[in-house]
Scaffold this motif. Structure first.
Motif, PDB file in Angstrom:
ATOM      1  N   PRO A 291       0.852  -1.188   0.094  1.00 37.84           N
ATOM      2  CA  PRO A 291       0.129   0.012   0.084  1.00 37.84           C
ATOM      3  C   PRO A 291       1.033   1.387  -0.013  1.00 37.84           C
ATOM      4  CG  PRO A 291      -0.332  -1.509   1.957  1.00 37.84           C
ATOM      5  CD  PRO A 291       0.807  -1.967   1.405  1.00 37.84           C
ATOM      6  N   VAL A 292       0.344   2.241  -0.521  1.00 40.39           N
ATOM      7  CA  VAL A 292       1.066   3.629  -0.820  1.00 40.39           C
ATOM      8  C   VAL A 292       0.038   4.664  -0.480  1.00 40.39           C
ATOM      9  CG1 VAL A 292       2.666   5.087  -1.987  1.00 40.39           C
ATOM     10  CG2 VAL A 292       3.072   2.700  -2.082  1.00 40.39           C
ATOM     11  N   HIS A 293       0.169   5.341   0.683  1.00 38.64           N
ATOM     12  CA  HIS A 293      -0.900   6.464   0.917  1.00 38.64           C
ATOM     13  C   HIS A 293      -0.146   7.577   0.349  1.00 38.64           C
ATOM     14  CE1 HIS A 293      -2.502   9.818   3.104  1.00 38.64           C
ATOM     15  NE2 HIS A 293      -3.455   9.160   3.161  1.00 38.64           N
ATOM     16  N   VAL A 294      -1.045   8.636  -0.527  1.00 39.84           N
ATOM     17  CA  VAL A 294      -0.433   9.623  -1.222  1.00 39.84           C
ATOM     18  C   VAL A 294      -1.613  10.899  -0.918  1.00 39.84           C
ATOM     19  CG1 VAL A 294       0.465   8.299  -3.130  1.00 39.84           C
ATOM     20  CG2 VAL A 294      -1.897   9.189  -3.321  1.00 39.84           C
ATOM     21  N   ILE A 295      -0.870  11.936  -1.024  1.00 36.86           N
ATOM     22  CA  ILE A 295      -1.492  13.207  -0.886  1.00 36.86           C
ATOM     23  C   ILE A 295      -1.276  14.142  -2.269  1.00 36.86           C
ATOM     24  CG2 ILE A 295      -1.439  15.294   0.437  1.00 36.86           C
ATOM     25  CD1 ILE A 295      -0.753  13.849   2.702  1.00 36.86           C
ATOM     26  N   ILE A 296      -2.325  14.432  -2.882  1.00 36.85           N
ATOM     27  CA  ILE A 296      -2.470  14.868  -4.004  1.00 36.85           C
ATOM     28  C   ILE A 296      -3.190  16.318  -4.033  1.00 36.85           C
ATOM     29  CG2 ILE A 296      -3.055  14.785  -6.607  1.00 36.85           C
ATOM     30  CD1 ILE A 296      -3.076  11.754  -6.395  1.00 36.85           C
ATOM     31  N   ALA A 297      -2.491  17.436  -4.149  1.00 34.19           N
ATOM     32  CA  ALA A 297      -2.947  18.730  -3.858  1.00 34.19           C
ATOM     33  C   ALA A 297      -3.438  19.250  -5.583  1.00 34.19           C
ATOM     34  CB  ALA A 297      -1.832  19.539  -3.374  1.00 34.19           C
ATOM     35  N   ARG A 298      -4.701  19.663  -5.392  1.00 40.08           N
ATOM     36  CA  ARG A 298      -4.819  20.090  -6.686  1.00 40.08           C
ATOM     37  C   ARG A 298      -4.944  21.646  -6.557  1.00 40.08           C
ATOM     38  NH1 ARG A 298      -8.018  16.028  -9.847  1.00 40.08           N
ATOM     39  NH2 ARG A 298      -8.009  14.181  -8.785  1.00 40.08           N
ATOM     40  N   GLY A 299      -4.633  22.401  -5.629  1.00 37.96           N
ATOM     41  CA  GLY A 299      -4.605  23.745  -5.296  1.00 37.96           C
ATOM     42  C   GLY A 299      -4.280  23.937  -3.994  1.00 37.96           C
ATOM     43  N   PRO A 300      -3.911  25.296  -3.560  1.00 39.52           N
ATOM     44  CA  PRO A 300      -3.678  25.401  -2.138  1.00 39.52           C
ATOM     45  C   PRO A 300      -4.791  25.122  -1.290  1.00 39.52           C
ATOM     46  CG  PRO A 300      -3.107  27.586  -3.709  1.00 39.52           C
ATOM     47  CD  PRO A 300      -3.955  26.297  -4.450  1.00 39.52           C
ATOM     48  N   GLY A 301      -4.541  24.594  -0.190  1.00 48.27           N
ATOM     49  CA  GLY A 301      -5.617  24.396   0.875  1.00 48.27           C
ATOM     50  C   GLY A 301      -6.577  23.253   0.581  1.00 48.27           C
ATOM     51  N   GLN A 302      -6.499  22.659  -0.590  1.00 49.60           N
ATOM     52  CA  GLN A 302      -7.446  21.603  -1.094  1.00 49.60           C
ATOM     53  C   GLN A 302      -7.104  20.291  -0.489  1.00 49.60           C
ATOM     54  OE1 GLN A 302      -8.527  21.691  -5.078  1.00 49.60           O
ATOM     55  NE2 GLN A 302      -8.686  23.921  -5.163  1.00 49.60           N
ATOM     56  N   THR A 303      -6.073  20.097   0.414  1.00 50.00           N
ATOM     57  CA  THR A 303      -5.676  18.680   0.891  1.00 50.00           C
ATOM     58  C   THR A 303      -4.994  18.964   2.040  1.00 50.00           C
ATOM     59  OG1 THR A 303      -4.980  16.552   0.152  1.00 50.00           O
ATOM     60  CG2 THR A 303      -3.541  18.397  -0.376  1.00 50.00           C
ATOM     61  N   GLN A 304      -4.742  17.766   2.936  1.00 48.86           N
ATOM     62  CA  GLN A 304      -4.115  17.732   3.931  1.00 48.86           C
ATOM     63  C   GLN A 304      -2.766  17.882   3.825  1.00 48.86           C
ATOM     64  OE1 GLN A 304      -4.677  13.253   3.648  1.00 48.86           O
ATOM     65  NE2 GLN A 304      -3.954  13.482   5.821  1.00 48.86           N
ATOM     66  N   PRO A 305      -1.764  18.490   4.820  1.00 50.30           N
ATOM     67  CA  PRO A 305      -0.619  18.695   4.668  1.00 50.30           C
ATOM     68  C   PRO A 305       0.186  17.292   4.542  1.00 50.30           C
ATOM     69  CG  PRO A 305      -1.333  19.879   6.684  1.00 50.30           C
ATOM     70  CD  PRO A 305      -2.440  19.137   6.073  1.00 50.30           C
ATOM     71  N   ALA A 306       1.469  17.070   4.093  1.00 49.80           N
ATOM     72  CA  ALA A 306       2.060  15.834   4.090  1.00 49.80           C
ATOM     73  C   ALA A 306       2.276  15.088   5.331  1.00 49.80           C
ATOM     74  CB  ALA A 306       3.578  16.076   3.282  1.00 49.80           C
ATOM     75  N   GLU A 307       2.571  16.048   6.336  1.00 51.66           N
ATOM     76  CA  GLU A 307       3.029  15.323   7.640  1.00 51.66           C
ATOM     77  C   GLU A 307       1.903  14.720   8.150  1.00 51.66           C
ATOM     78  OE1 GLU A 307       2.449  20.065   8.358  1.00 51.66           O
ATOM     79  OE2 GLU A 307       3.620  18.497   6.739  1.00 51.66           O
TER      80      GLU A 307
ATOM     81  N   GLY B 120      -0.404  12.809   6.473  1.00 47.49           N
ATOM     82  CA  GLY B 120      -0.382  11.735   5.900  1.00 47.49           C
ATOM     83  C   GLY B 120       0.587  10.738   6.383  1.00 47.49           C
ATOM     84  N   VAL B 121       1.462  11.156   6.638  1.00 50.81           N
ATOM     85  CA  VAL B 121       2.552  10.369   7.476  1.00 50.81           C
ATOM     86  C   VAL B 121       1.991   9.772   8.920  1.00 50.81           C
ATOM     87  CG1 VAL B 121       4.859  10.087   8.427  1.00 50.81           C
ATOM     88  CG2 VAL B 121       4.573  11.206   6.227  1.00 50.81           C
ATOM     89  N   LYS B 122       1.353  10.880   9.578  1.00 49.76           N
ATOM     90  CA  LYS B 122       0.918  10.524  10.872  1.00 49.76           C
ATOM     91  C   LYS B 122      -0.299   9.524  10.874  1.00 49.76           C
ATOM     92  CE  LYS B 122       2.300  14.846  13.395  1.00 49.76           C
ATOM     93  NZ  LYS B 122       1.734  16.034  13.841  1.00 49.76           N
ATOM     94  N   TYR B 123      -1.177   9.614   9.729  1.00 54.11           N
ATOM     95  CA  TYR B 123      -2.048   8.612   9.601  1.00 54.11           C
ATOM     96  C   TYR B 123      -1.721   7.208   9.306  1.00 54.11           C
ATOM     97  CZ  TYR B 123      -6.070   6.401   7.307  1.00 54.11           C
ATOM     98  OH  TYR B 123      -7.165   5.693   7.133  1.00 54.11           O
ATOM     99  N   VAL B 124      -0.701   7.240   8.432  1.00 56.63           N
ATOM    100  CA  VAL B 124      -0.123   5.709   8.129  1.00 56.63           C
ATOM    101  C   VAL B 124       0.583   5.113   9.477  1.00 56.63           C
ATOM    102  CG1 VAL B 124       1.570   4.481   7.016  1.00 56.63           C
ATOM    103  CG2 VAL B 124       0.336   6.272   5.783  1.00 56.63           C
ATOM    104  N   GLU B 125       1.247   5.936  10.180  1.00 53.67           N
ATOM    105  CA  GLU B 125       1.994   5.607  11.579  1.00 53.67           C
ATOM    106  C   GLU B 125       0.839   5.185  12.324  1.00 53.67           C
ATOM    107  OE1 GLU B 125       5.942   8.176  11.404  1.00 53.67           O
ATOM    108  OE2 GLU B 125       4.209   8.982  12.477  1.00 53.67           O
ATOM    109  N   GLY B 126       0.009   5.834  12.505  1.00 57.66           N
ATOM    110  CA  GLY B 126      -1.195   5.309  13.484  1.00 57.66           C
ATOM    111  C   GLY B 126      -2.025   4.183  13.302  1.00 57.66           C
ATOM    112  N   LYS B 127      -1.912   4.063  11.914  1.00 51.82           N
ATOM    113  CA  LYS B 127      -2.805   2.637  11.443  1.00 51.82           C
ATOM    114  C   LYS B 127      -2.253   1.451  11.882  1.00 51.82           C
ATOM    115  CE  LYS B 127      -6.800   3.925   9.746  1.00 51.82           C
ATOM    116  NZ  LYS B 127      -7.896   3.159   9.851  1.00 51.82           N
TER     117      LYS B 127
END
Length: 283
Positions: free
Chosen positions: A185-201, A203-210
Protein backbone atom coordinates in the motif's frame (compact mmCIF):
# COMPACT_ATOMS: atom_id res chain seq x y z
CA UNK A 1 13.47 22.01 -34.14
CA UNK A 2 12.40 18.75 -32.51
CA UNK A 3 8.69 17.97 -32.54
CA UNK A 4 6.87 15.28 -30.55
CA UNK A 5 4.44 12.90 -32.15
CA UNK A 6 4.47 10.19 -29.52
CA UNK A 7 0.95 10.63 -28.11
CA UNK A 8 -1.67 9.43 -30.58
CA UNK A 9 0.23 11.08 -33.46
CA UNK A 10 -0.96 14.57 -32.58
CA UNK A 11 0.82 16.17 -35.53
CA UNK A 12 -1.17 14.41 -38.20
CA UNK A 13 -4.46 13.13 -36.83
CA UNK A 14 -7.59 15.28 -36.53
CA UNK A 15 -8.86 15.95 -33.03
CA UNK A 16 -11.58 13.30 -33.27
CA UNK A 17 -9.02 10.64 -34.12
CA UNK A 18 -6.78 11.72 -31.23
CA UNK A 19 -9.60 10.91 -28.82
CA UNK A 20 -9.90 7.35 -30.09
CA UNK A 21 -7.92 4.41 -28.82
CA UNK A 22 -5.36 4.31 -31.62
CA UNK A 23 -1.95 2.63 -32.01
CA UNK A 24 1.00 4.14 -30.22
CA UNK A 25 4.59 4.01 -31.47
CA UNK A 26 6.14 4.60 -28.06
CA UNK A 27 8.59 7.36 -28.98
CA UNK A 28 8.79 11.00 -30.03
CA UNK A 29 10.65 12.15 -33.12
CA UNK A 30 10.90 14.37 -36.15
CA UNK A 31 11.57 14.11 -39.86
CA UNK A 32 15.32 14.29 -40.45
CA UNK A 33 16.25 17.71 -41.81
CA UNK A 34 18.95 18.38 -44.43
CA UNK A 35 21.64 19.53 -42.00
CA UNK A 36 20.87 16.61 -39.68
CA UNK A 37 21.21 14.16 -42.58
CA UNK A 38 24.90 15.05 -42.75
CA UNK A 39 25.32 14.87 -38.97
CA UNK A 40 23.67 11.48 -38.61
CA UNK A 41 24.86 10.01 -41.91
CA UNK A 42 21.40 9.18 -43.23
CA UNK A 43 19.78 10.65 -46.37
CA UNK A 44 16.30 10.49 -44.82
CA UNK A 45 14.41 9.08 -41.88
CA UNK A 46 12.95 9.93 -38.49
CA UNK A 47 15.23 11.19 -35.72
CA UNK A 48 14.28 9.84 -32.29
CA UNK A 49 13.98 12.58 -29.67
CA UNK A 50 12.68 10.59 -26.72
CA UNK A 51 11.70 6.98 -26.10
CA UNK A 52 8.73 6.44 -23.81
CA UNK A 53 9.67 4.46 -20.70
CA UNK A 54 7.87 1.15 -20.54
CA UNK A 55 6.69 1.34 -24.14
CA UNK A 56 7.17 -1.19 -26.95
CA UNK A 57 9.89 0.83 -28.69
CA UNK A 58 12.01 0.89 -25.54
CA UNK A 59 11.57 -2.86 -25.14
CA UNK A 60 12.78 -3.31 -28.73
CA UNK A 61 15.97 -1.37 -27.93
CA UNK A 62 15.27 2.01 -29.53
CA UNK A 63 17.26 4.92 -28.05
CA UNK A 64 17.36 8.71 -28.22
CA UNK A 65 19.27 10.00 -31.30
CA UNK A 66 18.68 6.79 -33.22
CA UNK A 67 17.49 7.42 -36.78
CA UNK A 68 14.75 5.18 -38.16
CA UNK A 69 15.84 4.88 -41.81
CA UNK A 70 13.79 1.98 -43.18
CA UNK A 71 10.32 0.54 -42.74
CA UNK A 72 9.50 -2.92 -44.08
CA UNK A 73 12.75 -2.88 -46.05
CA UNK A 74 12.03 0.39 -47.87
CA UNK A 75 13.61 3.81 -47.19
CA UNK A 76 11.67 5.94 -44.69
CA UNK A 77 11.26 9.58 -45.68
CA UNK A 78 9.60 11.12 -42.64
CA UNK A 79 7.13 11.20 -39.78
CA UNK A 80 3.98 11.19 -41.91
CA UNK A 81 5.02 8.01 -43.71
CA UNK A 82 5.79 6.27 -40.43
CA UNK A 83 2.49 7.36 -38.88
CA UNK A 84 0.51 6.22 -41.91
CA UNK A 85 2.18 2.84 -41.77
CA UNK A 86 1.42 2.50 -38.06
CA UNK A 87 -2.21 3.38 -38.65
CA UNK A 88 -2.45 0.84 -41.47
CA UNK A 89 -0.97 -1.88 -39.25
CA UNK A 90 -3.27 -1.01 -36.36
CA UNK A 91 -3.14 -2.07 -32.72
CA UNK A 92 -1.15 -5.30 -32.36
CA UNK A 93 0.48 -4.93 -35.77
CA UNK A 94 4.23 -5.55 -35.98
CA UNK A 95 6.33 -2.58 -37.08
CA UNK A 96 9.59 -3.67 -38.73
CA UNK A 97 12.26 -1.00 -39.11
CA UNK A 98 15.99 -0.45 -39.59
CA UNK A 99 17.70 1.99 -37.23
CA UNK A 100 20.97 3.84 -37.71
CA UNK A 101 22.95 4.29 -34.48
CA UNK A 102 26.23 5.96 -35.29
CA UNK A 103 27.70 3.76 -38.03
CA UNK A 104 25.78 0.71 -36.90
CA UNK A 105 22.62 -0.39 -38.70
CA UNK A 106 20.20 -2.29 -36.46
CA UNK A 107 17.04 -4.21 -37.39
CA UNK A 108 14.21 -3.78 -34.88
CA UNK A 109 10.56 -4.68 -34.59
CA UNK A 110 7.81 -4.25 -32.05
CA UNK A 111 4.06 -4.61 -31.78
CA UNK A 112 2.03 -1.43 -31.77
CA UNK A 113 0.27 -0.86 -28.49
CA UNK A 114 -3.18 0.61 -27.89
CA UNK A 115 -3.11 3.97 -26.15
CA UNK A 116 -5.38 2.69 -23.38
CA UNK A 117 -3.11 -0.33 -22.89
CA UNK A 118 -0.07 1.95 -22.74
CA UNK A 119 -1.80 4.22 -20.23
CA UNK A 120 -2.60 1.26 -18.01
CA UNK A 121 0.91 -0.19 -18.52
CA UNK A 122 -0.54 -3.69 -18.85
CA UNK A 123 2.07 -6.07 -20.23
CA UNK A 124 5.13 -3.94 -19.39
CA UNK A 125 7.79 -4.42 -16.74
CA UNK A 126 6.62 -2.87 -13.48
CA UNK A 127 8.60 0.21 -12.40
CA UNK A 128 10.11 0.49 -8.95
CA UNK A 129 7.61 1.34 -6.22
CA UNK A 130 8.90 4.74 -5.20
CA UNK A 131 7.63 6.85 -2.31
CA UNK A 132 8.88 9.73 -0.14
CA UNK A 133 9.30 7.30 2.74
CA UNK A 134 8.12 4.04 4.26
CA UNK A 135 6.47 3.19 7.57
CA UNK A 136 6.71 -0.25 9.18
CA UNK A 137 9.61 -1.58 7.14
CA UNK A 138 11.94 -1.03 4.22
CA UNK A 139 10.90 -0.08 0.71
CA UNK A 140 10.01 -3.15 -1.38
CA UNK A 141 12.34 -3.85 -4.29
CA UNK A 142 10.69 -5.26 -7.41
CA UNK A 143 13.71 -7.40 -8.29
CA UNK A 144 13.53 -9.09 -4.90
CA UNK A 145 9.82 -9.74 -5.33
CA UNK A 146 10.31 -11.97 -8.38
CA UNK A 147 8.26 -15.12 -7.95
CA UNK A 148 5.60 -13.31 -5.93
CA UNK A 149 2.39 -11.66 -7.07
CA UNK A 150 2.39 -8.02 -6.02
CA UNK A 151 -0.72 -5.94 -5.30
CA UNK A 152 0.11 -2.23 -5.25
CA UNK A 153 -2.68 -0.17 -3.71
CA UNK A 154 -2.49 3.63 -3.89
CA UNK A 155 -5.04 5.49 -1.79
CA UNK A 156 -5.80 8.67 0.16
CA UNK A 157 -7.13 8.81 3.71
CA UNK A 158 -9.29 11.83 2.78
CA UNK A 159 -11.25 9.64 0.35
CA UNK A 160 -14.71 8.92 1.84
CA UNK A 161 -14.16 5.25 0.95
CA UNK A 162 -10.63 5.04 2.37
CA UNK A 163 -11.75 2.61 5.09
CA UNK A 164 -13.19 0.28 2.43
CA UNK A 165 -9.91 0.38 0.48
CA UNK A 166 -7.92 -0.44 3.61
CA UNK A 167 -10.29 -3.28 4.54
CA UNK A 168 -9.89 -4.64 1.02
CA UNK A 169 -6.08 -4.77 0.92
CA UNK A 170 -5.86 -6.06 4.49
CA UNK A 171 -8.20 -8.92 3.57
CA UNK A 172 -5.96 -9.78 0.61
CA UNK A 173 -2.92 -9.78 2.87
CA UNK A 174 -4.65 -12.09 5.34
CA UNK A 175 -6.05 -14.47 2.72
CA UNK A 176 -3.13 -14.68 0.31
CA UNK A 177 -0.02 -13.43 2.12
CA UNK A 178 1.11 -16.96 2.91
CA UNK A 179 0.36 -18.08 -0.66
CA UNK A 180 2.75 -15.75 -2.45
CA UNK A 181 0.96 -12.38 -2.52
CA UNK A 182 2.82 -9.26 -1.41
CA UNK A 183 0.55 -6.29 -0.71
CA UNK A 184 2.23 -2.90 -1.10
CA UNK A 185 0.00 0.00 0.00
CA UNK A 186 1.11 3.57 -0.71
CA UNK A 187 -0.74 6.47 0.90
CA UNK A 188 -0.58 9.62 -1.22
CA UNK A 189 -1.56 13.24 -0.94
CA UNK A 190 -2.39 15.01 -4.16
CA UNK A 191 -2.94 18.76 -3.97
CA UNK A 192 -5.03 20.21 -6.78
CA UNK A 193 -4.63 23.70 -5.37
CA UNK A 194 -3.70 25.60 -2.18
CA UNK A 195 -5.59 24.39 0.86
CA UNK A 196 -7.40 21.60 -0.96
CA UNK A 197 -5.81 18.69 0.85
CA UNK A 198 -4.10 17.67 4.08
CA UNK A 199 -0.44 18.58 4.78
CA UNK A 200 2.11 15.89 3.96
CA UNK A 201 3.02 15.35 7.62
CA UNK A 202 -0.59 14.52 8.43
CA UNK A 203 -0.47 11.75 5.86
CA UNK A 204 2.60 10.27 7.53
CA UNK A 205 0.96 10.45 10.96
CA UNK A 206 -2.13 8.77 9.57
CA UNK A 207 -0.12 5.81 8.25
CA UNK A 208 1.91 5.55 11.45
CA UNK A 209 -1.24 5.52 13.54
CA UNK A 210 -2.81 2.69 11.55
CA UNK A 211 0.03 0.23 12.33
CA UNK A 212 -0.51 -1.77 9.16
CA UNK A 213 1.02 -5.30 9.11
CA UNK A 214 3.22 -4.52 6.10
CA UNK A 215 5.51 -1.66 4.98
CA UNK A 216 3.43 1.26 3.73
CA UNK A 217 4.74 4.04 1.53
CA UNK A 218 3.75 7.67 1.72
CA UNK A 219 4.14 10.56 -0.71
CA UNK A 220 2.73 13.92 -1.69
CA UNK A 221 2.78 16.25 -4.66
CA UNK A 222 1.27 19.37 -6.18
CA UNK A 223 -0.04 17.81 -9.38
CA UNK A 224 -0.01 14.44 -11.05
CA UNK A 225 -0.47 12.54 -14.34
CA UNK A 226 -3.33 14.37 -16.02
CA UNK A 227 -4.59 14.63 -19.56
CA UNK A 228 -2.07 12.11 -20.85
CA UNK A 229 0.98 14.02 -19.60
CA UNK A 230 3.11 13.37 -16.56
CA UNK A 231 3.25 16.68 -14.71
CA UNK A 232 4.46 16.05 -11.17
CA UNK A 233 3.26 14.51 -7.94
CA UNK A 234 3.83 11.52 -5.69
CA UNK A 235 6.53 9.35 -7.22
CA UNK A 236 4.49 6.17 -7.48
CA UNK A 237 1.60 8.10 -9.05
CA UNK A 238 3.85 9.51 -11.76
CA UNK A 239 5.77 6.26 -12.35
CA UNK A 240 2.58 4.25 -12.83
CA UNK A 241 0.85 6.97 -14.92
CA UNK A 242 -2.10 7.16 -12.57
CA UNK A 243 -4.87 9.59 -13.34
CA UNK A 244 -7.13 8.75 -10.41
CA UNK A 245 -6.69 7.33 -6.93
CA UNK A 246 -7.48 4.96 -5.36
CA UNK A 247 -5.81 2.57 -7.77
CA UNK A 248 -4.94 -1.11 -7.68
CA UNK A 249 -2.10 -2.52 -9.79
CA UNK A 250 -1.35 -6.23 -9.96
CA UNK A 251 2.12 -7.43 -10.95
CA UNK A 252 2.68 -11.06 -11.91
CA UNK A 253 5.46 -13.38 -10.75
CA UNK A 254 7.68 -12.26 -13.64
CA UNK A 255 7.43 -8.61 -12.59
CA UNK A 256 5.06 -7.59 -15.38
CA UNK A 257 1.95 -5.45 -14.86
CA UNK A 258 -0.98 -7.85 -15.28
CA UNK A 259 -4.01 -5.69 -14.45
CA UNK A 260 -5.03 -2.32 -13.11
CA UNK A 261 -8.11 -0.56 -11.78
CA UNK A 262 -8.57 3.15 -11.06
CA UNK A 263 -11.18 4.98 -8.97
CA UNK A 264 -13.69 3.57 -6.51
CA UNK A 265 -16.13 2.90 -9.36
CA UNK A 266 -13.69 0.57 -11.15
CA UNK A 267 -12.34 -1.09 -8.02
CA UNK A 268 -15.77 -1.63 -6.48
CA UNK A 269 -15.60 -4.21 -3.71
CA UNK A 270 -12.34 -5.56 -5.12
CA UNK A 271 -13.91 -8.85 -6.23
CA UNK A 272 -12.56 -8.59 -9.78
CA UNK A 273 -9.06 -7.86 -8.48
CA UNK A 274 -9.39 -10.74 -6.01
CA UNK A 275 -10.20 -13.16 -8.83
CA UNK A 276 -7.20 -11.91 -10.78
CA UNK A 277 -4.96 -12.38 -7.74
CA UNK A 278 -6.10 -15.98 -7.44
CA UNK A 279 -5.49 -16.53 -11.14
CA UNK A 280 -1.95 -15.09 -10.97
CA UNK A 281 -1.09 -17.09 -7.85
CA UNK A 282 -2.22 -20.30 -9.56
CA UNK A 283 0.18 -19.84 -12.49
Amino acid sequence: MRIAFGVLFVLVLPLAAQEQDGPRLGFEGQTLEADESVTFGAPSGVLVNEVTAGGPAEAAGLKRDDVVVEIDGAPLHGVEELVNKAQALGIGGELKVAVLRGKERLPMSWKLQAYSEFAKMVGVKAPSIRADGWVGGEAPVMAKLAGSVVAIVIWQSVDPKAADTEKMFLSWHEAYGAKGLVVVPVHVIIARGPGQTQPAEEGVKYVEGKKFPMPVGHGSGERFYLGGQQIAGPLVVADYRLQVVPSVILVDKAGVVAARWEANEEIGTGDEAKKKIEELLAK
